[in-house]
Design a protein around this motif. Structure first.
Motif, PDB file in Angstrom:
ATOM      1  N   TYR A 199       0.811  -1.218   0.000  1.00  0.00           N
ATOM      2  CA  TYR A 199       0.000   0.000   0.000  1.00  0.00           C
ATOM      3  C   TYR A 199       0.848   1.274   0.000  1.00  0.00           C
ATOM      4  N   ASN A 200       1.951   1.274   0.748  1.00  0.00           N
ATOM      5  CA  ASN A 200       2.721   2.505   0.919  1.00  0.00           C
ATOM      6  C   ASN A 200       3.971   2.587   0.047  1.00  0.00           C
ATOM      7  N   VAL A 201       4.408   1.455  -0.502  1.00  0.00           N
ATOM      8  CA  VAL A 201       5.631   1.460  -1.311  1.00  0.00           C
ATOM      9  C   VAL A 201       5.338   1.139  -2.771  1.00  0.00           C
ATOM     10  N   ARG A 202       4.696   0.019  -3.020  1.00  0.00           N
ATOM     11  CA  ARG A 202       4.514  -0.415  -4.406  1.00  0.00           C
ATOM     12  C   ARG A 202       3.394   0.323  -5.128  1.00  0.00           C
ATOM     13  N   LEU A 203       2.320   0.651  -4.431  1.00  0.00           N
ATOM     14  CA  LEU A 203       1.239   1.382  -5.087  1.00  0.00           C
ATOM     15  C   LEU A 203       1.705   2.749  -5.595  1.00  0.00           C
ATOM     16  N   PRO A 204       2.392   3.562  -4.766  1.00  0.00           N
ATOM     17  CA  PRO A 204       2.902   4.833  -5.302  1.00  0.00           C
ATOM     18  C   PRO A 204       3.845   4.632  -6.484  1.00  0.00           C
TER      19      PRO A 204
ATOM     20  N   ALA B 111      19.932   9.195 -11.835  1.00  0.00           N
ATOM     21  CA  ALA B 111      19.946   8.086 -12.788  1.00  0.00           C
ATOM     22  C   ALA B 111      18.544   7.757 -13.282  1.00  0.00           C
ATOM     23  N   GLY B 112      17.546   8.395 -12.702  1.00  0.00           N
ATOM     24  CA  GLY B 112      16.158   8.103 -13.053  1.00  0.00           C
ATOM     25  C   GLY B 112      15.631   6.995 -12.180  1.00  0.00           C
ATOM     26  N   SER B 113      14.879   7.337 -11.148  1.00  0.00           N
ATOM     27  CA  SER B 113      14.406   6.313 -10.222  1.00  0.00           C
ATOM     28  C   SER B 113      13.100   6.748  -9.573  1.00  0.00           C
ATOM     29  N   ILE B 114      12.253   5.784  -9.334  1.00  0.00           N
ATOM     30  CA  ILE B 114      11.027   6.049  -8.568  1.00  0.00           C
ATOM     31  C   ILE B 114      11.029   5.259  -7.265  1.00  0.00           C
ATOM     32  N   GLN B 115      12.168   4.677  -6.924  1.00  0.00           N
ATOM     33  CA  GLN B 115      12.269   3.962  -5.659  1.00  0.00           C
ATOM     34  C   GLN B 115      12.111   4.944  -4.503  1.00  0.00           C
ATOM     35  N   GLY B 116      11.285   4.572  -3.545  1.00  0.00           N
ATOM     36  CA  GLY B 116      11.104   5.394  -2.360  1.00  0.00           C
ATOM     37  C   GLY B 116      10.234   6.616  -2.551  1.00  0.00           C
ATOM     38  N   ARG B 117       9.688   6.813  -3.745  1.00  0.00           N
ATOM     39  CA  ARG B 117       8.820   7.975  -3.958  1.00  0.00           C
ATOM     40  C   ARG B 117       7.478   7.755  -3.268  1.00  0.00           C
TER      41      ARG B 117
ATOM     42  N   ALA C  37      10.697  11.797 -10.802  1.00  0.00           N
ATOM     43  CA  ALA C  37      11.471  10.574 -11.040  1.00  0.00           C
ATOM     44  C   ALA C  37      12.883  10.805 -11.536  1.00  0.00           C
ATOM     45  N   GLY C  38      13.292  12.055 -11.701  1.00  0.00           N
ATOM     46  CA  GLY C  38      14.617  12.308 -12.242  1.00  0.00           C
ATOM     47  C   GLY C  38      14.608  12.207 -13.762  1.00  0.00           C
ATOM     48  N   PRO C  39      15.765  12.388 -14.387  1.00  0.00           N
ATOM     49  CA  PRO C  39      15.842  12.385 -15.854  1.00  0.00           C
ATOM     50  C   PRO C  39      15.795  10.959 -16.417  1.00  0.00           C
ATOM     51  N   ILE C  40      14.641  10.530 -16.887  1.00  0.00           N
ATOM     52  CA  ILE C  40      14.472   9.209 -17.488  1.00  0.00           C
ATOM     53  C   ILE C  40      14.461   9.364 -19.002  1.00  0.00           C
ATOM     54  N   ALA C  41      15.331   8.624 -19.663  1.00  0.00           N
ATOM     55  CA  ALA C  41      15.538   8.810 -21.102  1.00  0.00           C
ATOM     56  C   ALA C  41      14.787   7.775 -21.929  1.00  0.00           C
ATOM     57  N   PHE C  42      14.668   8.090 -23.224  1.00  0.00           N
ATOM     58  CA  PHE C  42      14.261   7.195 -24.317  1.00  0.00           C
ATOM     59  C   PHE C  42      12.765   6.928 -24.429  1.00  0.00           C
ATOM     60  N   ILE C  43      11.991   7.070 -23.368  1.00  0.00           N
ATOM     61  CA  ILE C  43      10.554   6.842 -23.502  1.00  0.00           C
ATOM     62  C   ILE C  43       9.946   7.833 -24.485  1.00  0.00           C
ATOM     63  N   GLY C  44      10.401   9.091 -24.428  1.00  0.00           N
ATOM     64  CA  GLY C  44       9.888  10.113 -25.320  1.00  0.00           C
ATOM     65  C   GLY C  44      10.265   9.910 -26.774  1.00  0.00           C
TER      66      GLY C  44
ATOM     67  N   VAL D 155      18.773  -7.695 -10.359  1.00  0.00           N
ATOM     68  CA  VAL D 155      19.913  -7.934  -9.471  1.00  0.00           C
ATOM     69  C   VAL D 155      19.439  -8.029  -8.017  1.00  0.00           C
ATOM     70  N   MET D 156      18.260  -8.573  -7.828  1.00  0.00           N
ATOM     71  CA  MET D 156      17.690  -8.702  -6.496  1.00  0.00           C
ATOM     72  C   MET D 156      18.679  -9.428  -5.564  1.00  0.00           C
ATOM     73  N   PRO D 157      18.877  -8.935  -4.312  1.00  0.00           N
ATOM     74  CA  PRO D 157      18.047  -7.972  -3.573  1.00  0.00           C
ATOM     75  C   PRO D 157      18.376  -6.504  -3.826  1.00  0.00           C
ATOM     76  N   GLU D 158      19.423  -6.207  -4.610  1.00  0.00           N
ATOM     77  CA  GLU D 158      19.693  -4.816  -4.952  1.00  0.00           C
ATOM     78  C   GLU D 158      18.719  -4.364  -6.031  1.00  0.00           C
ATOM     79  N   GLU D 159      18.756  -3.051  -6.333  1.00  0.00           N
ATOM     80  CA  GLU D 159      17.829  -2.508  -7.324  1.00  0.00           C
ATOM     81  C   GLU D 159      18.560  -1.576  -8.280  1.00  0.00           C
ATOM     82  N   VAL D 160      18.229  -1.695  -9.552  1.00  0.00           N
ATOM     83  CA  VAL D 160      18.811  -0.850 -10.591  1.00  0.00           C
ATOM     84  C   VAL D 160      17.899   0.357 -10.794  1.00  0.00           C
ATOM     85  N   PRO D 161      18.455   1.562 -10.959  1.00  0.00           N
ATOM     86  CA  PRO D 161      17.595   2.708 -11.295  1.00  0.00           C
ATOM     87  C   PRO D 161      16.804   2.442 -12.567  1.00  0.00           C
ATOM     88  N   VAL D 162      15.547   2.823 -12.565  1.00  0.00           N
ATOM     89  CA  VAL D 162      14.693   2.519 -13.711  1.00  0.00           C
ATOM     90  C   VAL D 162      15.200   3.216 -14.969  1.00  0.00           C
TER      91      VAL D 162
END
Length: 333
Positions: A57-62, A185-191, A256-263, A304-311
């Motif tokens: 509810y508080n981490v994955r939903l956001p 690096a472009g990340s939504i972790q912890g947002r 989310a920071g500068p996320i590239a290529f989607i645009g 690379v679980m349990p670590e996380e790569v910036p999206v």
């Protein structure tokens, strides 16, 4: 054009919406903490305060909601930029919009120690607007005036400039480096949902206005003389389009920071599906852009679980081959 009838376009859009919803559900289920469908459903219907329910509810939903909104915003911004500049490589990342917005936020963090989402948002808007003006000005210099190639080079130069300035600031301020490195690096972790609530009042109207102007964008892509001959106020349309890009690009960077290529990737894929009609391209950008970023975020937490790569790293891996293909095709090489 894969979907060449109205029925097929509507059917494809419905499939895209279903895909986005399924990916968002997957985003709620998969991660380092083991959960399943039952856990997710109970987290919304019978919340009991357990660690699993709190994570859902508080981490994955956001994360799922932010990824969908940011992906849609970047895709629409890229589509509008490509229409207005007639440049197949136009996007907030390639034209330096993301880098400029990010630089302004980093200045606020490293120099003025700002930590307010509201302030981040306004600074990201200011940075996006300033960079857009610089790219247009530099790209217009010279005897030939504004050309797609000069715009691309000007955007790449501004992106390199603001990225270098950002790195320079962080080198002399290690405390700020720790705070913004993962975000850059472009990340939504912890947002948190707070960050989405801050930008949504700006992003949502910008998306709705872009849909309203879709038919006018269609006319403009036929040529400025044709558009003026049909009574269109091309100057006002370009200014409106630029404001939409600034709001969508700046808002995405603030969250989310500068996320590239989607645009870049999503507008071209949307054209492949529905042709050059922006009344269909923009809705497809919403669902496909959101789907791509949610999918990339799921991969980012699993590879690379349990670590996380910036999206942002995942979108770069996915988008780079498409960028090379579009660059070669777009400039005739």
């Amino acid at each position: 054009m894969l979907f060449n009838t109205t029925f097929r376009k509507i059917f494809g859009l419905i499939l895209g919406i279903i895909l986005l919803l399924l990916l968002m559900c997957a985003s709620l289920i998969y991660g380092y903490a083991e959960t399943n469908v039952v856990t997710v459903v109970k987290a919304f219907t019978n919340f009991n305060g357990s660690n699993e329910h709190i994570i859902v509810y508080n981490v994955r939903l956001p994360r799922a909601l932010i990824a969908a909104v940011v992906g849609a915003s970047l895709a629409i911004a890229g589509a509008i930029m490509q229409a207005l500049t007639k440049n197949p490589l136009a996007s907030p990342s390639i034209f330096g919009i993301n880098a400029g917005a990010g630089f302004f936020v980093v200045v606020a963090v490293s120099v003025f120690y700002v930590n307010s989402y509201q302030t981040y948002t306004w600074l990201a808007f200011a940075g996006a607007a300033f960079t857009a003006f610089l790219v247009y000005f530099v790209g217009s210099l010279g005897r030939e005036g504004l050309t797609p190639m000069k715009l691309t080079l000007a955007g790449a130069a501004m992106a390199a400039l603001f990225s270098s300035l950002t790195q320079g600031l962080l080198v002399v301020n290690e405390a700020a480096l720790d705070q913004v490195l993962f975000w850059l690096a472009g990340s939504i972790q912890g947002r948190k949902m707070e960050s989405l609530y801050t930008v949504l009042p700006y992003i949502l109207p910008a998306i709705l206005i872009s849909l309203f102007f879709a038919q006018k964008i269609n006319v403009l892509t036929m040529g400025e003389d044709v558009a003026k001959g049909l009574g269109q106020r091309t100057g006002l349309l370009k200014i409106t389009g630029a404001l939409i890009v600034i709001i969508l690009g700046g808002g995405a960077v603030a969250v989310a920071g500068p996320i590239a290529f989607i645009g870049i990737v999503i507008p071209h894929f949307s054209r492949f599906l529905v042709g050059n009609d922006y009344r269909w391209i923009l809705p497809y950008c919403i669902v496909l852009g959101g789907s791509l970023l949610v999918f990339a975020d799921i991969l980012a937490r699993l590879v690379v679980m349990p670590e996380e790569v910036p999206v942002g790293v995942m979108t770069a891996i996915i988008g780079t081959p498409f960028f090379v293909y579009i660059a070669r095709r777009g400039f005739g090489n």
